[in-house]
Design an enzyme around this catalytic site. Structure first.
Site, PDB file in Angstrom:
ATOM      1  N   CYS A   1      39.699  45.614  34.206  1.00 26.63           N
ATOM      2  CA  CYS A   1      37.926  45.601  32.732  1.00 26.63           C
ATOM      3  C   CYS A   1      37.810  43.826  32.189  1.00 26.63           C
ATOM      4  O   CYS A   1      37.220  44.394  31.442  1.00 26.63           O
ATOM      5  CB  CYS A   1      39.150  46.520  31.621  1.00 26.63           C
ATOM      6  SG  CYS A   1      40.968  45.733  31.431  1.00 26.63           S
TER       7      CYS A   1
ATOM      8  N   GLN B   1      50.924  43.422  34.875  1.00 26.78           N
ATOM      9  CA  GLN B   1      50.096  43.838  35.530  1.00 26.78           C
ATOM     10  C   GLN B   1      49.312  43.550  36.362  1.00 26.78           C
ATOM     11  O   GLN B   1      48.466  43.670  37.940  1.00 26.78           O
ATOM     12  CB  GLN B   1      49.066  44.773  34.560  1.00 26.78           C
ATOM     13  CG  GLN B   1      49.956  45.910  34.248  1.00 26.78           C
ATOM     14  CD  GLN B   1      50.541  44.981  32.552  1.00 26.78           C
ATOM     15  OE1 GLN B   1      49.891  44.170  31.181  1.00 26.78           O
ATOM     16  NE2 GLN B   1      51.876  45.880  32.305  1.00 26.78           N
TER      17      GLN B   1
END
Length: 422
Positions: free
Chosen positions: A50, A114
């Site tokens: 993203c 992440q």
């Protein structure tokens, strides 16, 4: 040979541009194969999240323009628009960039963990596509090793934060008592799982998980005592929810202005807090125009993230030093590899000379030659033939004025008169 890291991220491009340059999981293999087919790229991997879309490449020489042109064409945007927000790193800077990204040093939320998993997924997909070769493969392994060292040897991974944590922190600022709030989470991936965990820890009254498949929604919901529904059921549930956080891989918006308007009417215009973490966006931008809706995208999380940065700067400085050391170590090992082909060719040449001289000595012995004389001749022959080509080339280089060749030979063979300055 050259390494290249190029792309866009949250620092250089708006969410509008990032969502247009994002690669879906379904596109990835075909895109990698096309990239290697139509550009001068030998090895390639793509990281698309993203907050960034980056290409990691190995080429014979740097030809970034061709890759940027392909990237613009693939995503149907102008080359000028892409160049305005793209960056290109080459060789040791490309290596350093990859290591910084994997270590969470280039993330929106400094040190978020992440990204390392996402880098490993990019590596796995490139292997599946057949676009990952030995050089880029070595770079990925060195990158993973450095990122692991950063996590182990610095405090950058302590009290881990993420975009998910930032979203929940923002909700906590708007709703003083989360234990009275209800939350709708759209998606069932890693980010939404983190959001659910943070909300659960904050004591949110009720959590509903909506997903394209009920099975995945149920699996996530069970972990946190939540309710699972399908995406199609969102309109019936939306009016109950004070908090809506969405992160899916959908290419089309999931929540439109009309659905939210209907929910607000049922809520008698009680405020709703929404965070759209997805790229492309899950919630239509027009929803933000509605009264009583507080809509945030990933780009709006900077203030929350800034607070996290303050507590992590010390760890980041130590991490940068580890990345610098990892980069230097990898480049040194890469330079060593460059000598392997030369050493292999030289060894093959020397072994050929050895075999010829040994065969000649055996023939002389078989014909009754004196063993001592044959051995002496073998030694002379080996010495003369091994030194012949280097001697000729060294004289030639010296005659051409390339006196540095003399010093290099002295250093290579550790000859008297050479002082090791290392």
């Amino acid at each position: 040979m050259a390494f290249i890291a190029l792309g866009i991220n949250h620092k250089t491009a708006s969410v509008d541009v990032r969502e247009r340059v994002a690669f879906t999981p379904e596109q990835m293999v075909e895109a990698l194969q096309q990239l290697c087919r139509v550009t001068p790229t030998r090895e390639a991997a793509i990281l698309s999240t993203c907050n960034r879309s980056e290409l990691y490449l190995q080429q014979e020489q740097v030809e970034a323009e061709a890759v940027l042109a392909w990237l613009a064409s693939y995503h149907r945007l102008s080359l000028e628009e892409l160049k305005a927000c793209a960056y290109v790193h080459t060789d040791d800077q490309a290596v350093r960039h990859m290591m910084r990204v994997a270590s969470g040093l280039d993330s929106l939320v400094l040190g978020e963990p992440q990204i390392l998993g996402q880098m490993k997924s990019a590596y796995a997909v490139a292997r599946e596509a057949g676009s990952l070769g030995p050089l880029l493969g070595r770079l990925f392994q060195a990158t993973f090793s450095t990122a692991k060292t950063v996590r182990t040897d610095t405090a950058i991974g302590e009290n881990p934060v993420s975009v998910a944590f930032a979203a929940v922190s923002l909700a906590r600022q708007i709703f003083a008592n989360l234990d009275r709030s209800q939350a709708l989470l759209i998606g069932a991936g890693e980010t939404i799982t983190l959001v659910a965990r943070h909300l659960h820890e904050q004591g949110v009254k009720r959590i509903v998980v909506a997903n394209r498949t009920l099975e995945r929604a149920s699996a996530l919901a069970e972990q946190f005592g939540a309710q699972a529904i399908l995406l199609a059921d969102i309109p019936q549930e939306l009016h109950n929810c004070d908090i809506v956080i969405s992160s899916t891989a959908s290419q089309l918006p999931i929540l439109g202005k009309g659905a939210v308007e209907q929910a607000l009417k049922k809520r008698k215009h009680k405020p709703m807090f929404m965070v759209d973490i997805a790229v492309p966006r899950d919630i239509e931008a027009q929803v933000g125009e509605l009264d009583d809706v507080y809509l945030y995208t990933v780009d709006d999380l900077h203030e929350v993230v800034a607070e996290n940065l303050k507590s992590r700067q010390g760890a980041a400085m130590a991490a940068e030093e580890l990345v610098a050391a990892g980069t230097e170590d990898f480049m040194a090992r890469l330079r060593e590899l460059a000598a392997v082909d030369v050493l292999r060719a030289y060894r093959q040449q020397a072994e050929g000379i050895r075999d010829d001289e040994l065969a000649r000595a055996k023939r002389l012995l078989a014909n009754g030659g004196n063993a001592e004389e044959v051995l002496a001749q073998l030694a002379r022959g080996l010495t003369n033939k091994l030194l012949h080509a280097p001697s000729v080339q060294l004289k030639k280089l010296s005659a051409e004025g390339r006196v540095e060749a003399l010093s290099i030979v002295q250093e290579i063979f550790a000859l008297p008169g050479h002082t090791d300055k290392s």
